[in-house]
Design a protein around this motif. Sequence first.
Motif, PDB file in Angstrom:
ATOM      1  N   THR A   1       0.857  -1.181   0.000  1.00 37.30           N
ATOM      2  CA  THR A   1       0.000   0.000   0.000  1.00 37.30           C
ATOM      3  C   THR A   1       0.892   1.229   0.000  1.00 37.30           C
ATOM      4  OG1 THR A   1      -1.905   1.031   1.078  1.00 37.30           O
ATOM      5  CG2 THR A   1      -0.172   0.214   2.529  1.00 37.30           C
TER       6      THR A   1
ATOM      7  N   TRP B   1      -2.462   6.474  -1.512  1.00 34.22           N
ATOM      8  CA  TRP B   1      -3.705   5.710  -1.686  1.00 34.22           C
ATOM      9  C   TRP B   1      -4.567   5.829  -0.432  1.00 34.22           C
ATOM     10  CZ3 TRP B   1      -6.960   2.148   0.309  1.00 34.22           C
ATOM     11  CH2 TRP B   1      -7.895   1.566  -0.560  1.00 34.22           C
TER      12      TRP B   1
ATOM     13  N   ARG C   1      -8.151   7.719  -0.541  1.00 30.49           N
ATOM     14  CA  ARG C   1      -9.311   6.814  -0.523  1.00 30.49           C
ATOM     15  C   ARG C   1     -10.044   6.816   0.801  1.00 30.49           C
ATOM     16  NH1 ARG C   1     -10.699   3.410  -5.087  1.00 30.49           N
ATOM     17  NH2 ARG C   1      -9.123   3.958  -6.626  1.00 30.49           N
TER      18      ARG C   1
ATOM     19  N   CYS D   1     -20.083  -0.471  14.250  1.00 30.25           N
ATOM     20  CA  CYS D   1     -19.816   0.968  14.175  1.00 30.25           C
ATOM     21  C   CYS D   1     -21.000   1.811  14.622  1.00 30.25           C
ATOM     22  CB  CYS D   1     -19.405   1.348  12.758  1.00 30.25           C
ATOM     23  SG  CYS D   1     -17.912   0.494  12.262  1.00 30.25           S
TER      24      CYS D   1
ATOM     25  N   ARG E   1      -4.416  -5.823   3.152  1.00 29.42           N
ATOM     26  CA  ARG E   1      -4.390  -4.374   2.931  1.00 29.42           C
ATOM     27  C   ARG E   1      -5.783  -3.771   2.804  1.00 29.42           C
ATOM     28  NH1 ARG E   1      -2.441  -3.170  -3.294  1.00 29.42           N
ATOM     29  NH2 ARG E   1      -4.250  -4.100  -4.315  1.00 29.42           N
ATOM     30  N   ASN E   2      -6.781  -4.626   2.540  1.00 32.98           N
ATOM     31  CA  ASN E   2      -8.147  -4.120   2.418  1.00 32.98           C
ATOM     32  C   ASN E   2      -8.710  -3.632   3.751  1.00 32.98           C
ATOM     33  OD1 ASN E   2      -8.757  -4.632  -0.415  1.00 32.98           O
ATOM     34  ND2 ASN E   2      -8.429  -6.763   0.158  1.00 32.98           N
TER      35      ASN E   2
ATOM     36  N   GLN F   1     -14.031  -7.799   5.423  1.00 34.54           N
ATOM     37  CA  GLN F   1     -14.911  -6.776   4.848  1.00 34.54           C
ATOM     38  C   GLN F   1     -14.852  -6.770   3.328  1.00 34.54           C
ATOM     39  OE1 GLN F   1     -16.002  -2.414   6.025  1.00 34.54           O
ATOM     40  NE2 GLN F   1     -13.999  -2.277   5.052  1.00 34.54           N
TER      41      GLN F   1
ATOM     42  N   GLY G   1     -15.184  -4.260   1.043  1.00 36.20           N
ATOM     43  CA  GLY G   1     -15.157  -2.803   1.188  1.00 36.20           C
ATOM     44  C   GLY G   1     -16.120  -2.049   0.288  1.00 36.20           C
ATOM     45  N   GLN G   2     -16.087  -2.378  -1.005  1.00 37.59           N
ATOM     46  CA  GLN G   2     -16.913  -1.631  -1.974  1.00 37.59           C
ATOM     47  C   GLN G   2     -18.400  -1.744  -1.680  1.00 37.59           C
ATOM     48  OE1 GLN G   2     -16.493  -2.406  -6.110  1.00 37.59           O
ATOM     49  NE2 GLN G   2     -14.392  -1.599  -6.182  1.00 37.59           N
TER      50      GLN G   2
ATOM     51  N   HIS H   1     -19.869   8.922  12.125  1.00 37.35           N
ATOM     52  CA  HIS H   1     -18.927   7.818  12.321  1.00 37.35           C
ATOM     53  C   HIS H   1     -17.781   8.000  11.332  1.00 37.35           C
ATOM     54  CE1 HIS H   1     -17.117   3.967  12.658  1.00 37.35           C
ATOM     55  NE2 HIS H   1     -17.515   3.555  11.467  1.00 37.35           N
TER      56      HIS H   1
ATOM     57  N   ALA I   1     -15.509   6.357   9.201  1.00 38.89           N
ATOM     58  CA  ALA I   1     -15.093   5.132   8.508  1.00 38.89           C
ATOM     59  C   ALA I   1     -14.321   5.471   7.254  1.00 38.89           C
ATOM     60  CB  ALA I   1     -16.292   4.273   8.150  1.00 38.89           C
ATOM     61  N   ASN I   2     -14.753   6.529   6.607  1.00 41.20           N
ATOM     62  CA  ASN I   2     -14.144   6.926   5.345  1.00 41.20           C
ATOM     63  C   ASN I   2     -14.573   8.367   5.060  1.00 41.20           C
ATOM     64  OD1 ASN I   2     -13.682   7.355   2.512  1.00 41.20           O
ATOM     65  ND2 ASN I   2     -13.425   5.147   2.319  1.00 41.20           N
TER      66      ASN I   2
ATOM     67  N   ARG J   1     -14.920   9.930   2.442  1.00 41.57           N
ATOM     68  CA  ARG J   1     -15.865  10.073   1.322  1.00 41.57           C
ATOM     69  C   ARG J   1     -17.301   9.782   1.766  1.00 41.57           C
ATOM     70  NH1 ARG J   1     -14.099   6.189  -2.950  1.00 41.57           N
ATOM     71  NH2 ARG J   1     -13.048   5.078  -1.279  1.00 41.57           N
ATOM     72  N   ILE J   2     -17.475   8.885   2.742  1.00 41.54           N
ATOM     73  CA  ILE J   2     -18.820   8.606   3.274  1.00 41.54           C
ATOM     74  C   ILE J   2     -19.295   9.811   4.094  1.00 41.54           C
ATOM     75  CG2 ILE J   2     -20.203   7.082   4.749  1.00 41.54           C
ATOM     76  CD1 ILE J   2     -18.159   4.840   4.165  1.00 41.54           C
TER      77      ILE J   2
ATOM     78  N   ASN K   1     -10.571   4.392  11.798  1.00 39.34           N
ATOM     79  CA  ASN K   1     -11.900   3.925  12.198  1.00 39.34           C
ATOM     80  C   ASN K   1     -11.766   3.135  13.501  1.00 39.34           C
ATOM     81  OD1 ASN K   1     -14.372   2.685  12.489  1.00 39.34           O
ATOM     82  ND2 ASN K   1     -14.505   1.955  10.374  1.00 39.34           N
TER      83      ASN K   1
ATOM     84  N   PHE L   1     -22.942   4.192  10.423  1.00 44.07           N
ATOM     85  CA  PHE L   1     -23.275   3.002   9.641  1.00 44.07           C
ATOM     86  C   PHE L   1     -22.202   1.954   9.909  1.00 44.07           C
ATOM     87  CE2 PHE L   1     -23.383  -0.012   6.266  1.00 44.07           C
ATOM     88  CZ  PHE L   1     -24.723  -0.097   5.904  1.00 44.07           C
TER      89      PHE L   1
HETATM   90  O1  UT7 Z   1     -16.918   1.140   9.668  1.00 44.21           O
HETATM   91  C1  UT7 Z   1     -18.146   0.878   9.086  1.00 44.21           C
HETATM   92  C2  UT7 Z   1     -18.176   0.051   7.909  1.00 44.21           C
HETATM   93  N1  UT7 Z   1     -17.052   0.197   7.022  1.00 44.21           N
HETATM   94  C3  UT7 Z   1     -17.036   1.156   6.079  1.00 44.21           C
HETATM   95  O2  UT7 Z   1     -17.871   2.013   6.024  1.00 44.21           O
HETATM   96  C4  UT7 Z   1     -15.928   1.050   5.068  1.00 44.21           C
HETATM   97  C5  UT7 Z   1     -16.505   1.135   3.685  1.00 44.21           C
HETATM   98  N2  UT7 Z   1     -15.524   0.883   2.634  1.00 44.21           N
HETATM   99  C6  UT7 Z   1     -14.503   1.722   2.374  1.00 44.21           C
HETATM  100  O3  UT7 Z   1     -14.255   2.679   3.083  1.00 44.21           O
HETATM  101  C7  UT7 Z   1     -13.710   1.457   1.106  1.00 44.21           C
HETATM  102  O4  UT7 Z   1     -14.378   0.513   0.335  1.00 44.21           O
HETATM  103  C8  UT7 Z   1     -12.250   0.990   1.366  1.00 44.21           C
HETATM  104  C9  UT7 Z   1     -11.439   2.117   1.952  1.00 44.21           C
HETATM  105  C10 UT7 Z   1     -12.238  -0.228   2.273  1.00 44.21           C
HETATM  106  C11 UT7 Z   1     -11.613   0.603   0.024  1.00 44.21           C
HETATM  107  O5  UT7 Z   1     -11.675   1.699  -0.872  1.00 44.21           O
HETATM  108  P1  UT7 Z   1     -12.270   1.546  -2.330  1.00 44.21           P
HETATM  109  O6  UT7 Z   1     -12.184   2.864  -2.970  1.00 44.21           O
HETATM  110  O7  UT7 Z   1     -13.643   0.909  -2.229  1.00 44.21           O
HETATM  111  O8  UT7 Z   1     -11.241   0.572  -2.986  1.00 44.21           O
HETATM  112  P2  UT7 Z   1     -11.515  -0.805  -3.765  1.00 44.21           P
HETATM  113  O9  UT7 Z   1     -11.742  -1.891  -2.796  1.00 44.21           O
HETATM  114  O10 UT7 Z   1     -12.540  -0.552  -4.825  1.00 44.21           O
HETATM  115  O11 UT7 Z   1     -10.133  -1.011  -4.465  1.00 44.21           O
HETATM  116  C12 UT7 Z   1      -9.653  -0.135  -5.495  1.00 44.21           C
HETATM  117  C13 UT7 Z   1      -8.254  -0.540  -5.875  1.00 44.21           C
HETATM  118  C14 UT7 Z   1      -8.130  -2.037  -6.167  1.00 44.21           C
HETATM  119  O12 UT7 Z   1      -7.161  -2.198  -7.178  1.00 44.21           O
HETATM  120  P3  UT7 Z   1      -7.616  -2.459  -8.700  1.00 44.21           P
HETATM  121  O13 UT7 Z   1      -8.452  -3.692  -8.664  1.00 44.21           O
HETATM  122  O14 UT7 Z   1      -8.401  -1.236  -9.084  1.00 44.21           O
HETATM  123  O15 UT7 Z   1      -6.314  -2.596  -9.395  1.00 44.21           O
HETATM  124  C15 UT7 Z   1      -7.583  -2.579  -4.870  1.00 44.21           C
HETATM  125  O16 UT7 Z   1      -6.875  -3.778  -5.055  1.00 44.21           O
HETATM  126  O17 UT7 Z   1      -7.347  -0.273  -4.814  1.00 44.21           O
HETATM  127  C16 UT7 Z   1      -6.679  -1.477  -4.439  1.00 44.21           C
HETATM  128  N3  UT7 Z   1      -6.435  -1.433  -2.991  1.00 44.21           N
HETATM  129  C17 UT7 Z   1      -5.381  -0.854  -2.428  1.00 44.21           C
HETATM  130  N4  UT7 Z   1      -4.310  -0.246  -2.957  1.00 44.21           N
HETATM  131  C18 UT7 Z   1      -3.386   0.241  -2.112  1.00 44.21           C
HETATM  132  C19 UT7 Z   1      -7.254  -1.894  -2.013  1.00 44.21           C
HETATM  133  N5  UT7 Z   1      -6.709  -1.634  -0.818  1.00 44.21           N
HETATM  134  C20 UT7 Z   1      -5.543  -0.999  -1.056  1.00 44.21           C
HETATM  135  C21 UT7 Z   1      -4.552  -0.469  -0.213  1.00 44.21           C
HETATM  136  N6  UT7 Z   1      -3.491   0.155  -0.777  1.00 44.21           N
HETATM  137  N7  UT7 Z   1      -4.618  -0.538   1.139  1.00 44.21           N
END
Ligand code: UT7
Length: 330
Positions: free
Chosen positions: A32, A36, A40, A117, A156-157, A220, A222-223, A257, A259-260, A262-263, A287, A315
């Motif tokens: 990571t 990023w 993100r 959460c 890393r997710n 999780q 994530g998306q 809360h 978490a992100n 963008r949320i 978080n 959420f």
């Molecule tokens: O706490 C209450 C509940 N939780 C939430 O509300 C969390 C909700 N989810 C999120 O905040 C986001 O989905 C995350 C922060 C977990 C992930 O962000 P995202 O923008 O949804 O990323 P993604 O899973 O769509 O991944 C986009 C890209 C992928 O690469 P490709 O397939 O586009 O090449 C991932 O493999 O980013 C990659 N990626 C990373 N890259 C660098 C995923 N995690 C990482 C990382 N570092 N840590």
Amino acid sequence: MMQKLTAAITAVNGWVPEDKLTNFDLEKMVDTNDEWIRTRTGIIERRILKTPGLGTSDMAAPAVLELCKKRGITPAEIDCLIVATVTPDMVFPATANVVCDKIGAVNAWGFDLSAACSGFLFALTTGASYIESGRYKKVVVVGADKMSAIVDYSDRNTCVIFGDGAGAVLLEPNDAGEGILDSILKSDGSGRNYLHMKAGGSVKPACIETVTNREHFAYQEGQTVFKFAVKGMADVSAELMERNQLKAEDIAWLVPHQANLRIIDATANRMGLDKEKVMINISKYGNTTAATIPLCLWEWESRLKKGDNVVLAAFGGGFTWGATWVKWAY
Ligand code: UT7
């Protein structure tokens, strides 16, 4: 006519461990990078409770002790203590019991509340009901999680998102129309597949395989969670405003809360709130699950004014979500 009894927040406190885990530290642990994570999620660093043998109660206890000191009461005056957490010290007994023992809350009963959460909002509404009914005079609501205990630092997710911390509020009766004025709380168990811990419960008790397969960590998608979170938090906040005829200009603060980023932005936009009215400290703590909202209140305490309309929104896993309207009482 007598004013209805409400539950006012009369003190706030927080506690976070000293050890920091930065984005640059994480760069050395998984594939990571700082850029990023910042863009993100909005996170720069998190706090981690590193000392072996310490758990969630060891963050909650100092948070509550200082809370009592701030309000000038002794822990023995607490009637009931609720701990919202998904990382209890043990599966049983409840962390609330352990906290009461550690702080000398000898006259309190308590229990843990599991709503991920949204745990702090669920516990706050529950605690407020005990005050509104006239049954209790002093209820402590804690949101505390040692997420580092259930985070897979090779995934890393998830490992870039979570941190450890605890926050607490004291609830007391109020007859001036201040305090917790309304809550809309929701849950949908069909969301359990997208955010959960696979093993260690009664469905899949711990065994060699569950450990080998790394199933004792938070999992999780994530998306998917992101999509539900954006819609859920914004919808329920808008619903709370509508039900109480609250306009954007009536609201002094949104406490979302963390978490992100963008949320958070999506929720603030939907409510028509300027960024200056939104409490955001995700960059420092990540978080912390049940602790995010009380940690924000703690940090912003000196800027809150008596009579301020504050909307709390969350959420999380379950799925669980909700929004609460608080009129600040001090
Ligand atoms: O706490 C209450 C509940 N939780 C939430 O509300 C969390 C909700 N989810 C999120 O905040 C986001 O989905 C995350 C922060 C977990 C992930 O962000 P995202 O923008 O949804 O990323 P993604 O899973 O769509 O991944 C986009 C890209 C992928 O690469 P490709 O397939 O586009 O090449 C991932 O493999 O980013 C990659 N990626 C990373 N890259 C660098 C995923 N995690 C990482 C990382 N570092 N840590």
